[in-house]
Design a protein around this motif. Structure first.
Motif, PDB file in Angstrom:
ATOM      1  N   LEU A  84       0.821  -1.204   0.000  1.00  0.00           N
ATOM      2  CA  LEU A  84       0.000   0.000   0.000  1.00  0.00           C
ATOM      3  C   LEU A  84       0.859   1.259   0.000  1.00  0.00           C
ATOM      4  O   LEU A  84       0.500   2.272  -0.608  1.00  0.00           O
ATOM      5  CB  LEU A  84      -0.928  -0.006   1.217  1.00  0.00           C
ATOM      6  CG  LEU A  84      -1.987  -1.123   1.246  1.00  0.00           C
ATOM      7  CD1 LEU A  84      -2.812  -1.026   2.528  1.00  0.00           C
ATOM      8  CD2 LEU A  84      -2.889  -1.062   0.030  1.00  0.00           C
ATOM      9  N   ASP A  88       0.486   4.114  -2.778  1.00  0.00           N
ATOM     10  CA  ASP A  88       0.101   5.471  -2.380  1.00  0.00           C
ATOM     11  C   ASP A  88       1.110   6.503  -2.873  1.00  0.00           C
ATOM     12  O   ASP A  88       0.727   7.589  -3.341  1.00  0.00           O
ATOM     13  CB  ASP A  88      -0.027   5.549  -0.856  1.00  0.00           C
ATOM     14  CG  ASP A  88      -1.279   4.858  -0.341  1.00  0.00           C
ATOM     15  OD1 ASP A  88      -2.176   4.579  -1.164  1.00  0.00           O
ATOM     16  OD2 ASP A  88      -1.352   4.582   0.876  1.00  0.00           O
ATOM     17  N   LYS A  89       2.388   6.164  -2.781  1.00  0.00           N
ATOM     18  CA  LYS A  89       3.424   7.097  -3.219  1.00  0.00           C
ATOM     19  C   LYS A  89       3.370   7.305  -4.725  1.00  0.00           C
ATOM     20  O   LYS A  89       3.452   8.449  -5.211  1.00  0.00           O
ATOM     21  CB  LYS A  89       4.805   6.570  -2.815  1.00  0.00           C
ATOM     22  CG  LYS A  89       5.959   7.478  -3.220  1.00  0.00           C
ATOM     23  CD  LYS A  89       5.852   8.857  -2.581  1.00  0.00           C
ATOM     24  CE  LYS A  89       7.031   9.733  -2.941  1.00  0.00           C
ATOM     25  NZ  LYS A  89       6.901  11.098  -2.377  1.00  0.00           N
ATOM     26  N   TYR A  91       0.790   6.836  -6.733  1.00  0.00           N
ATOM     27  CA  TYR A  91      -0.429   7.586  -7.043  1.00  0.00           C
ATOM     28  C   TYR A  91      -0.197   9.087  -6.840  1.00  0.00           C
ATOM     29  O   TYR A  91      -0.592   9.915  -7.672  1.00  0.00           O
ATOM     30  CB  TYR A  91      -1.578   7.146  -6.136  1.00  0.00           C
ATOM     31  CG  TYR A  91      -2.144   5.772  -6.408  1.00  0.00           C
ATOM     32  CD1 TYR A  91      -1.789   5.047  -7.539  1.00  0.00           C
ATOM     33  CD2 TYR A  91      -3.048   5.194  -5.522  1.00  0.00           C
ATOM     34  CE1 TYR A  91      -2.308   3.793  -7.772  1.00  0.00           C
ATOM     35  CE2 TYR A  91      -3.582   3.944  -5.752  1.00  0.00           C
ATOM     36  CZ  TYR A  91      -3.201   3.236  -6.875  1.00  0.00           C
ATOM     37  OH  TYR A  91      -3.730   2.003  -7.093  1.00  0.00           O
ATOM     38  N   ALA A  92       0.424   9.449  -5.719  1.00  0.00           N
ATOM     39  CA  ALA A  92       0.654  10.865  -5.408  1.00  0.00           C
ATOM     40  C   ALA A  92       1.547  11.520  -6.454  1.00  0.00           C
ATOM     41  O   ALA A  92       1.295  12.653  -6.899  1.00  0.00           O
ATOM     42  CB  ALA A  92       1.270  11.001  -4.022  1.00  0.00           C
ATOM     43  N   HIS A 101      -6.957   9.971 -11.802  1.00  0.00           N
ATOM     44  CA  HIS A 101      -7.330   8.579 -11.545  1.00  0.00           C
ATOM     45  C   HIS A 101      -8.508   8.206 -12.444  1.00  0.00           C
ATOM     46  O   HIS A 101      -9.494   8.939 -12.538  1.00  0.00           O
ATOM     47  CB  HIS A 101      -7.706   8.378 -10.079  1.00  0.00           C
ATOM     48  CG  HIS A 101      -7.631   6.947  -9.636  1.00  0.00           C
ATOM     49  ND1 HIS A 101      -8.596   6.025  -9.961  1.00  0.00           N
ATOM     50  CD2 HIS A 101      -6.689   6.281  -8.918  1.00  0.00           C
ATOM     51  CE1 HIS A 101      -8.257   4.851  -9.447  1.00  0.00           C
ATOM     52  NE2 HIS A 101      -7.115   4.978  -8.817  1.00  0.00           N
TER      53      HIS A 101
END
Length: 442
Positions: A84, A88-89, A91-92, A101
């Motif tokens: 995760l 998350d990194k 995606y950011a 997205h």
């Protein structure tokens, strides 16, 4: 220009590897920024993904140059470690680069909009992702590979040829129509209508493979319906007690039977009752029985058999539960033979007779849902469009050549029905066919 999108293409949750898919005009730039180079299209490249000087992860990266990609746009895939924190990194970082997205189904929608898929193939992607049985997998792959499209395209192409002939007759109203030509056109329409009608008749099989073959367990209270339900599922999914009326609502669960998926329904016991809640459960049980593809009537063979209590029809199965012996001269056996019904003896408490019943159900599904040929429709949308085509062809035959203009209009509506199946409209092809197939100036 559409915004470049990204999304997780692998399953949600922690995993060894996660795949992030990117599609849009910024794809190549994103790969260069994160990987430091643009790999050769369609070749995997291993390297460090960095945001500036900060390491995100080590990953395999692939780049697909449009239109030679799934969506028809430039695309990229990042195969990263599936934690995760990594996701998350990444995606950011992608959001900071201006990417958005993706919405549900947006990659497939872009593939459709860019002509990489028609609607039937786009639907097949969803079916393939959701497939749980071998039959569902094969049907979805057939549809994705253009099997349905080929059949629809053939029907549409033949219809355009017919329409082109009639359009030519409309353009030359003073010419007498040879009887042989009108007979041939009428026969061609009738033949096409017959094939579509066969496809409509077989459409239920496509639904049964895709959604599951619906099997309802019916009978009086305490006959053993819930016990059979649990035995088929090999789990205690339904509560079993000696108290009549324990099951108050329809309980549903999927089950694998050979190459097929079935939906098994445990229903409330059928009897007269003043209990409002139980009455509603009985109403729902009868409704489920009416819409089921197969009904299993469970009968307590330790009780006197009363044939008039069971709304059996041809094709139903009778299950004599709590059987002390596999008798062939019981009232139930005589009743089943007279009605031409399949009937089986079980003792679910002892676990006897179940294997024979499961084998019979598997054979029933193999016979009913043959994989030798695939149906012409798997969704209600397909059925509705084919019905529209069939209705238009019926009107065209009824009108005949007395009013060829109206006949042509109905055939154009039939073509539009196929275009709706594919998700497009293309009436210009009719004109193209006329000018390429006829010497209009002669």
């Amino acid at each position: 220009m559409k915004q470049t999108i990204f999304a997780l293409a692998s399953a949600q949750g922690r995993a060894g590897v996660a795949v992030i898919r990117v599609s849009g005009s910024q794809s190549a730039e994103v790969v260069r920024l994160l990987l430091g180079r643009l790999p050769k299209p369609r070749f995997a490249s291993f390297g460090q993904l960095k945001a500036g000087s900060k390491l995100i992860d080590e990953a395999l990266t692939l780049f697909f140059k449009g239109p030679q990609s799934f969506t028809g746009e430039d695309c990229a895939e990042f195969h990263v470690h599936g934690s995760l924190a990594v996701l998350d990194k990444l995606y950011a970082v992608l959001r900071d680069l201006g990417l958005r997205h993706a919405e549900a189904g947006e990659f497939s929608r872009r593939a459709f909009e860019n002509g990489k898929l028609d609607l039937t193939q786009a639907e097949a992607i969803s079916d393939l992702v959701e497939a749980e049985s071998e039959a569902q997998r094969q049907q979805a792959l057939t549809q994705l590979g253009g099997g349905f499209k080929a059949r629809y395209t053939d029907w549409r192409a033949r219809l355009i040829v017919i329409l082109a002939h009639i359009e030519a007759l409309v353009d030359f109203p003073d010419e007498d129509i040879p009887q042989s030509l009108s007979d041939r056109i009428t026969a061609d329409i009738a033949q096409l209508k017959s094939e579509i009608a066969d496809g409509l008749q077989d459409s239920q099989r496509g639904r049964q493979i895709r959604e599951g073959y619906r099997i309802a367990i019916m009978g009086k209270p305490n006959a053993g319906k819930s016990s059979l339900f649990n035995a088929l599922l090999q789990t205690d999914a339904a509560i079993v007690t000696p108290i009549a009326g324990t099951t108050r609502d329809v309980i549903e669960s999927p089950i694998r039977l050979g190459a097929y998926t079935a939906l098994i329904y445990d229903t409330a016991g059928l009897r007269e009752t003043s209990d409002l809640v139980e009455s509603e459960g009985i109403r729902r049980a009868r409704l489920r029985g009416e819409t089921a593809d197969l009904r299993l009537w469970v009968i307590d063979s330790s009780e006197p058999f009363e044939a008039d209590l069971y709304d059996v029809i041809k094709g139903d199965y009778l299950i004599a539960n709590k059987a002390d012996k596999d008798g062939e001269d019981s009232a139930l056996d005589i009743f089943a033979k007279a009605k031409g019904l399949e009937h089986y003896h079980t003792d679910l408490m002892q676990g006897t007779g179940l294997e024979t019943l499961v084998s019979a159900l598997q054979t029933h599904l193999e016979r009913s849902l043959s994989l030798n040929t695939f149906p012409a429709a798997t969704r209600e949308r397909h059925v509705e469009r084919l019905r529209e085509v069939d209705a238009a062809l019926t009107r065209a035959l009824q009108i005949g050549f007395d009013t060829p203009e109206l006949m042509a209009e109905d055939l154009r509506q039939a073509v539009s029905g196929f275009d709706a199946l594919f998700g497009r409209t293309d009436v210009e092809q009719v004109l193209d066919h006329i000018f390429s197939s006829f010497c209009i100036g002669k």
